[in-house]
Scaffold this motif. Structure first.
Motif, PDB file in Angstrom:
ATOM      1  N   VAL A   1       7.900  18.385   1.084  1.00 57.03           N
ATOM      2  CA  VAL A   1       8.343  17.748   2.603  1.00 57.03           C
ATOM      3  C   VAL A   1       7.746  16.339   1.670  1.00 57.03           C
ATOM      4  CG1 VAL A   1       9.059  17.254   4.446  1.00 57.03           C
ATOM      5  CG2 VAL A   1       9.396  19.201   3.335  1.00 57.03           C
ATOM      6  N   ARG A   2       9.412  15.117   1.916  1.00 54.19           N
ATOM      7  CA  ARG A   2       8.111  14.279   1.529  1.00 54.19           C
ATOM      8  C   ARG A   2       9.808  13.259   2.764  1.00 54.19           C
ATOM      9  NH1 ARG A   2       4.924  16.254  -0.492  1.00 54.19           N
ATOM     10  NH2 ARG A   2       3.923  15.532  -2.041  1.00 54.19           N
ATOM     11  N   ASP A   3       9.026  11.935   3.119  1.00 53.55           N
ATOM     12  CA  ASP A   3       9.712  10.992   4.264  1.00 53.55           C
ATOM     13  C   ASP A   3      10.275   9.760   2.545  1.00 53.55           C
ATOM     14  OD1 ASP A   3      10.862   8.797   5.779  1.00 53.55           O
ATOM     15  OD2 ASP A   3       8.881   8.236   6.576  1.00 53.55           O
TER      16      ASP A   3
ATOM     17  N   ARG B   1       3.310  24.641  -9.624  1.00 54.63           N
ATOM     18  CA  ARG B   1       3.040  23.362  -8.521  1.00 54.63           C
ATOM     19  C   ARG B   1       2.530  22.902  -9.445  1.00 54.63           C
ATOM     20  NH1 ARG B   1      -0.067  24.877  -2.808  1.00 54.63           N
ATOM     21  NH2 ARG B   1       1.736  26.687  -1.700  1.00 54.63           N
ATOM     22  N   ARG B   2       2.616  21.598  -9.117  1.00 52.78           N
ATOM     23  CA  ARG B   2       2.249  19.688  -9.875  1.00 52.78           C
ATOM     24  C   ARG B   2       0.660  19.573  -9.141  1.00 52.78           C
ATOM     25  NH1 ARG B   2       6.140  14.439  -9.908  1.00 52.78           N
ATOM     26  NH2 ARG B   2       5.262  14.145  -7.253  1.00 52.78           N
ATOM     27  N   PRO B   3      -0.263  19.489  -9.813  1.00 48.67           N
ATOM     28  CA  PRO B   3      -1.410  18.859  -9.522  1.00 48.67           C
ATOM     29  C   PRO B   3      -1.397  18.374  -8.807  1.00 48.67           C
ATOM     30  CG  PRO B   3      -2.120  20.101 -12.266  1.00 48.67           C
ATOM     31  CD  PRO B   3      -0.263  20.139 -11.194  1.00 48.67           C
ATOM     32  N   GLY B   4      -2.241  18.134  -7.589  1.00 48.26           N
ATOM     33  CA  GLY B   4      -2.259  16.812  -6.621  1.00 48.26           C
ATOM     34  C   GLY B   4      -1.746  16.660  -5.516  1.00 48.26           C
ATOM     35  N   ASP B   5      -0.555  17.340  -5.711  1.00 49.01           N
ATOM     36  CA  ASP B   5       1.082  16.751  -4.368  1.00 49.01           C
ATOM     37  C   ASP B   5       0.103  17.679  -3.945  1.00 49.01           C
ATOM     38  OD1 ASP B   5       2.743  16.048  -5.869  1.00 49.01           O
ATOM     39  OD2 ASP B   5       3.914  17.988  -7.005  1.00 49.01           O
ATOM     40  N   ILE B   6       0.657  17.081  -2.214  1.00 46.19           N
ATOM     41  CA  ILE B   6       0.391  17.951  -1.009  1.00 46.19           C
ATOM     42  C   ILE B   6       1.453  18.196  -0.217  1.00 46.19           C
ATOM     43  CG2 ILE B   6      -1.260  16.653  -0.598  1.00 46.19           C
ATOM     44  CD1 ILE B   6       0.261  14.738   1.105  1.00 46.19           C
TER      45      ILE B   6
ATOM     46  N   LEU C   1      16.181  19.517 -13.266  1.00 46.60           N
ATOM     47  CA  LEU C   1      15.089  19.560 -13.026  1.00 46.60           C
ATOM     48  C   LEU C   1      13.370  20.778 -12.489  1.00 46.60           C
ATOM     49  CD1 LEU C   1      14.008  16.954 -10.682  1.00 46.60           C
ATOM     50  CD2 LEU C   1      15.156  18.887  -9.035  1.00 46.60           C
ATOM     51  N   GLY C   2      12.651  19.783 -13.143  1.00 47.80           N
ATOM     52  CA  GLY C   2      11.723  21.044 -12.552  1.00 47.80           C
ATOM     53  C   GLY C   2      11.103  21.385 -10.663  1.00 47.80           C
ATOM     54  N   VAL C   3      10.956  21.979 -10.230  1.00 48.14           N
ATOM     55  CA  VAL C   3      11.520  21.962  -8.547  1.00 48.14           C
ATOM     56  C   VAL C   3       9.506  22.273  -8.990  1.00 48.14           C
ATOM     57  CG1 VAL C   3      11.353  22.496  -6.269  1.00 48.14           C
ATOM     58  CG2 VAL C   3      13.586  22.571  -8.161  1.00 48.14           C
TER      59      VAL C   3
ATOM     60  N   ASN D   1       8.474  10.177 -13.185  1.00 46.70           N
ATOM     61  CA  ASN D   1       7.792  11.367 -12.926  1.00 46.70           C
ATOM     62  C   ASN D   1       7.716  11.020 -11.089  1.00 46.70           C
ATOM     63  OD1 ASN D   1       5.346  10.648 -14.710  1.00 46.70           O
ATOM     64  ND2 ASN D   1       5.554   8.208 -13.995  1.00 46.70           N
ATOM     65  N   ASN D   2       9.148  10.689 -10.820  1.00 47.88           N
ATOM     66  CA  ASN D   2       9.049  10.816  -8.720  1.00 47.88           C
ATOM     67  C   ASN D   2      10.606  11.344  -9.266  1.00 47.88           C
ATOM     68  OD1 ASN D   2       8.023   8.083  -9.722  1.00 47.88           O
ATOM     69  ND2 ASN D   2       6.945   9.339  -8.315  1.00 47.88           N
ATOM     70  N   LEU D   3      10.907  12.202  -8.386  1.00 51.38           N
ATOM     71  CA  LEU D   3      12.124  12.789  -7.841  1.00 51.38           C
ATOM     72  C   LEU D   3      13.328  12.410  -8.183  1.00 51.38           C
ATOM     73  CD1 LEU D   3      13.108  15.984  -7.263  1.00 51.38           C
ATOM     74  CD2 LEU D   3      12.437  15.486  -4.425  1.00 51.38           C
ATOM     75  N   MET D   4      13.955  11.740  -7.416  1.00 44.71           N
ATOM     76  CA  MET D   4      15.134  11.200  -7.077  1.00 44.71           C
ATOM     77  C   MET D   4      15.445  10.078  -8.657  1.00 44.71           C
ATOM     78  SD  MET D   4      17.980  10.270  -6.233  1.00 44.71           S
ATOM     79  CE  MET D   4      17.947  10.900  -4.133  1.00 44.71           C
TER      80      MET D   4
ATOM     81  N   SER E   1       0.785  -0.991  -0.176  1.00 44.71           N
ATOM     82  CA  SER E   1       0.313  -0.440  -0.265  1.00 44.71           C
ATOM     83  C   SER E   1       1.093   1.044  -0.089  1.00 44.71           C
ATOM     84  CB  SER E   1      -1.049  -0.112   0.823  1.00 44.71           C
ATOM     85  OG  SER E   1      -1.711   1.041   0.945  1.00 44.71           O
ATOM     86  N   SER E   2       0.543   2.012   0.307  1.00 46.70           N
ATOM     87  CA  SER E   2       1.210   3.758  -0.095  1.00 46.70           C
ATOM     88  C   SER E   2       0.662   4.820   0.887  1.00 46.70           C
ATOM     89  CB  SER E   2       0.894   3.816  -1.073  1.00 46.70           C
ATOM     90  OG  SER E   2       1.083   5.603  -1.607  1.00 46.70           O
ATOM     91  N   ALA E   3       1.925   5.599   1.384  1.00 44.26           N
ATOM     92  CA  ALA E   3       1.310   6.140   1.869  1.00 44.26           C
ATOM     93  C   ALA E   3      -0.003   7.499   1.025  1.00 44.26           C
ATOM     94  CB  ALA E   3       2.538   7.713   2.985  1.00 44.26           C
TER      95      ALA E   3
END
Ligand code: NAD
Ligand code: UFG
Length: 338
Positions: free
Chosen positions: A230-232, A291-296, A215-217, A198-201, A123-125
């Motif tokens: 901020v992510r874990d 901002r990317r839509p849907g991001d928290i 990289l687009g921030v 799609n993902n940062l790393m 599952s996922s956060a």
């Protein structure tokens, strides 16, 4: 004990095979290779020094899955198989619902028919939506998922809980992963996204290796210490080890278990860029984008429950994750394609 890994050729599955082998479990893999490369399994085989029984089967193919069950007779399943690209799931909802939901229904039915009632689910956060509290504990209510991918994770958690409630012979462990990055220290296996990451790393490593210009921030006006999300982030080998601890809980007949797998530390996008540059001595060019839509803004967990009940705790820090992600990317600039 024999463990069947659905989606075991993928990023997290391939790393988990190594931890399972270290802990003395036997493994077999079912994967349709939709988002993975058979070379991943060849390389894992080399690392563990053993052949890995592999079935190129779609989990929606009941007959194919049944054959794998009859040949392998697994006692537990780790269910990684699923489509996972958030943006794509918005464009292709039916494909996502059908693959993730139907696939899991068929898997559960085949498991039941073979008397295999032990499952660990990826599952996922994302099930927390915009979390009601930070750090997130498992007691935090699930939130509204803004995309079909997240919906499938949240709904499948409910399905699995109902299955366990109806028949107490089932042991179900729901592992809510935070943000897995990094790679095995050998540098021979790692995350291998198709096309533009799609993902940062993976985006950072592709910039570092010269495949992407910058990289687009996505946003620097969030309510965080530097304005970026901020992510874990958690090392994929730590995450893999979490599955071994979950299996041990299953062997103790845990019934239902729900655990966050994260480090409990939140890093911003710019923290990760800085940590990557520091760990590897390689510059990462970036610019600020909308901002990317849907991001928290912020998502990190309290991993205390997994420590107390599973005896699991992340061992690696952000610099280890950055070093190992880079080690994989620089040795394999084109992933598994030579
Ligand atoms: P991945 O795409 O690398 O691995 C998933 C594997 O499942 C792939 O090898 C793919 O070919 C296979 N697969 C997909 N549909 C299938 C089907 N119908 N039949 C057979 N095989 C199928 O992804 P991953 O990063 O290793 O993720 C593993 C699991 O963890 C997924 O369920 C994902 O949703 C979940 N998860 C991942 C993350 C993350 O950031 N990577 C975060 C939270 C949860
Ligand atoms: N980001 C950028 N630029 C990029 C990519 C990402 O700035 O090119 C930012 C995002 O805005 C976010 C952070 O980096 O602030 C992390 O983004 P990721 O896409 O790497 O990860 P997410 O947290 O958005 O989502 C990931 C998986 C989901 C999973 C979730 C679990 O994609 O499937 O982690 O926490 F559900």
């Amino acid at each position: 004990m024999k463990i069947l890994l659905t989606g075991g050729a993928g990023y997290i599955g391939s790393h988990t095979i190594i931890e399972l082998d270290k802990a003395g479990y036997q493994v077999a893999v079912v994967d349709n290779l939709y988002n993975s490369n058979p070379k991943a399994l060849e390389r894992v085989s080399k690392i563990i020094g053993k052949e890995i029984p592999f079935y190129k089967v779609d989990i929606r193919d009941e007959e194919g899955l049944t054959k794998a069950f009859e040949a392998e007779k697994p006692e537990a399943v780790i269910h990684f198989a699923g489509l996972k690209a958030v943006g794509e799931s918005v464009a292709k909802p039916l494909e996502y619902y059908h693959n993730n939901m139907t696939g899991t229904f068929i898997l559960l039915d085949v498991m039941r028919k073979h008397g295999c009632k032990n499952i660990i689910f990826s599952s996922s956060a994302t099930v927390y939506g915009d979390p009601a509290q930070i750090p997130i504990t498992e007691a935090c209510p699930k939130g509204h998922c803004t995309n079909p991918y997240g919906q499938t994770k949240s709904m499948l958690e409910e399905v699995l809980m109902d299955v366990q409630k109806a028949d107490s012979e089932w042991n179900v462990v729901l592992l809510r992963y935070f943000n897995p990055i990094g790679a095995h220290q050998s540098g021979t296996i790692g995350e291998n996204p198709n096309g533009i990451p799609n993902n940062l790393m993976p985006y950072i490593t592709q910039v570092a290796v010269g495949k992407r210009e910058e990289l687009g921030v996505f946003g620097n006006d969030y309510d965080t210490h530097d304005g970026t999300g901020v992510r874990d982030y958690i090392h994929v080998c730590d995450l893999a080890a979490g599955h071994v601890c979950a299996l041990k809980a299953i062997q103790r007949n845990c019934g239902l278990g729900i655990y966050n797998l994260g480090t409990g530390h939140g890093y911003s996008v710019l923290d990760v860029v800085n940590a990557f540059e520091k760990a590897n001595g390689v510059p990462v060019k970036y610019s600020i984008k909308p901002r990317r839509p849907g991001d928290i803004a912020t998502c990190y967990c309290n991993p205390a429950k997994a420590k107390e009940e599973l005896g699991w705790e992340a061992q690696y820090g952000i610099e280890d994750m950055c070093r190992d992600s880079w080690n994989w990317q620089k040795n394999n600039p084109n992933g598994y394609d030579e």
